[in-house]
Design an enzyme around this catalytic site. Structure first.
Site, PDB file in Angstrom:
ATOM      1  N   LEU A 367       0.825  -1.209   0.000  1.00  0.00           N
ATOM      2  CA  LEU A 367       0.000   0.000   0.000  1.00  0.00           C
ATOM      3  C   LEU A 367       0.864   1.266   0.000  1.00  0.00           C
ATOM      4  CD1 LEU A 367      -2.773  -0.939   2.606  1.00  0.00           C
ATOM      5  CD2 LEU A 367      -2.602  -1.546   0.189  1.00  0.00           C
ATOM      6  N   CYS A 368       0.301   2.341  -0.552  1.00  0.00           N
ATOM      7  CA  CYS A 368       1.055   3.588  -0.639  1.00  0.00           C
ATOM      8  C   CYS A 368       0.927   4.384   0.641  1.00  0.00           C
ATOM      9  CB  CYS A 368       0.552   4.407  -1.823  1.00  0.00           C
ATOM     10  SG  CYS A 368       0.700   3.488  -3.349  1.00  0.00           S
ATOM     11  N   THR A 369       1.387   3.812   1.727  1.00  0.00           N
ATOM     12  CA  THR A 369       1.440   4.525   2.999  1.00  0.00           C
ATOM     13  C   THR A 369       2.550   3.931   3.845  1.00  0.00           C
ATOM     14  OG1 THR A 369       0.351   4.746   5.152  1.00  0.00           O
ATOM     15  CG2 THR A 369      -0.542   3.083   3.670  1.00  0.00           C
TER      16      THR A 369
END
Ligand SMILES: *Cc1c(COP(=O)(O)O)cnc(C)c1O
Length: 417
Positions: A367-369
């Site tokens: 995920l982009c976090t």
């Protein structure tokens, strides 16, 4: 990796601690090597739960606890229907927290009078289904009681009810406190006599009390202290009841070790301590079943979350193993489900269990976090693309507690082996 570069050179110890056998170089779940499971499931990531480990857990607890203590499974820990079906055959009752869970519980064929429904904010729709199904509703407020009485009159049945009590004490050193002080759960102990009077006037079918004060506790003395206070409180409240209680649910809260330095709960010691409290309970709560309700203790250690390494990269000297899994499936292992300081769940590379843990890696999700971390600075065998990363202690509060829609990846599969 040269032999002397290592962080930790001992053979991996997770397998011993966790209870999943290793065959050759591979971790097995339910007797099946994880790579074979991955092939069977057809894709990663997935959760795999071991039936035999759950059975062994229940058996061990039955042996440790007084014979007449009843065990309930709190379904919210793992509501997979196959798991609930398996647990329903092993325990004496199921605790549900929504109409959705209630349907899964009823589908197991278990006697509805052994299902109880707790939770604040039950809707009229949920309550009418529960009344109709003849399960025991653990009432959390006066308003709920009035609604239940009205629904009983409409449906022509006597609703089975218990009162969930918010005790005037807390379960010390709990991961999650759910009683004591002001709480959204249950009815404050000092208001229960008044509620019992009204309950009698309304003609509800009174079953008893539900007193749950906390979760994830690894301290035997704290658990026993709460059990003693709970039994005392139930005895006190019984004096105001329209009839003798048929069950007294004294909560649970048995924890499992997640983090380095935590140890297993000594359930034999808890059993011994509880045995000493039972004569008074048997005497003064005559005829009442004493119930303990547990979620994670039964299933938490029986499950793993498996994802595959899809990339390996080095960033300024730090190794990242990037997997196809992440916090959208296993939020609790990422530290974002109530941990204050992020700590690692135990992890391993399932297909390299025979190799030394001589490289420090960071396991992250896709995920982009930056919150999407499954293992920070863990000593592992050198991880490569295609390797299978397992996160242990994933049998409870995994898939169903995670934001599976976040970023739009497919939801993970689940298998019970
Ligand atoms: C969540 C919950 C449980 C289960 O807690 P575990 O820590 O999984 O054992 C039991 N009873 C109630 C009322 C709960 O809310």
């Amino acid at each position: 990796m040269s032999a002397d570069s290592g962080i930790k050179k001992e053979a991996p110890k997770h397998a011993d601690r966790i209870g999943f056998p290793v065959e050759g170089q591979e971790l097995t779940v339910g007797g099946v090597p994880v790579s074979r499971l991955a092939a069977r499931v057809g894709s990663t990531p997935f959760f795999a739960y071991d039936r035999a480990l759950m059975t062994a857990r229940v058996e061990r607890l039955r042996k440790a606890l007084p014979k007449d203590v009843h065990l309930h499974y709190a379904m919210k820990a793992n509501p997979m229907p196959a798991v609930v079906q398996h647990m329903a055959r092993l325990v004496d009752g199921l605790d549900v927290a929504s109409a959705g869970e209630m349907h899964v519980a009823l589908d197991t064929g278990i006697d509805p009078a052994t299902i109880s429904f707790a939770g604040p904010g039950k809707t009229v729709h949920e309550l009418s289904q529960a009344v109709g199904a003849g399960i025991i509703i653990n009432m959390e407020s006066f308003n709920e009681m009035e609604t239940i009485a009205r629904l009983g009159a409409e449906l022509g049945v006597h609703p089975k009810v218990a009162i969930r009590v918010n005790p005037d004490f807390e379960l010390k050193t709990s991961g999650m406190k759910m009683g004591g002080g002001p709480k959204q759960f249950g009815v404050d102990a000092e208001l229960v006599p008044q509620m019992l009077k009204r309950l009698g006037d309304l003609g509800l079918d009174f079953y008893g009390f539900h007193i749950f004060s906390g979760s994830q506790n690894l301290r035997e003395d704290a658990l026993l202290d709460a059990q003693q206070k709970t039994i005392n409180l139930a005895i006190e409240l019984t004096k105001h009841a329209p009839r003798a209680p048929r069950l007294v649910n004294i909560g649970g809260g048995f924890g499992i070790p997640y983090f380095p330095g935590e140890r297993h709960l000594d359930v034999e010691a808890v059993g011994e301590g509880l045995e000493a409290l039972m004569p008074r309970a048997r005497n003064e709560l005559q005829g009442a079943e004493i119930v303990i309700e547990l979620g994670r203790y039964f299933v938490g250690e029986a499950g793993v979350y498996v994802s595959r390494v899809v990339d390996r990269k080095e960033s300024r000297g730090t190794i990242y193993l990037i997997t196809d899994g992440g916090l959208h499936h296993q939020l609790s292992a990422s530290g974002n489900f109530g941990q204050v300081i992020r700590k690692n769940y135990p992890v391993a590379i399932a297909n390299k269990m025979d190799q030394a843990e001589d490289e420090e890696s960071n396991i992250v999700g896709c995920l982009c976090t930056p919150l999407d971390r499954l293992g920070d600075k863990v000593g592992l065998p050198r991880g490569e693309i295609g390797d299978l990363v397992v996160v242990f202690q994933s049998g409870a509060y995994g898939r169903s507690s995670s934001p599976t829609a976040f970023l739009g990846h497919p939801a993970p599969m689940e298998v019970l082996v």
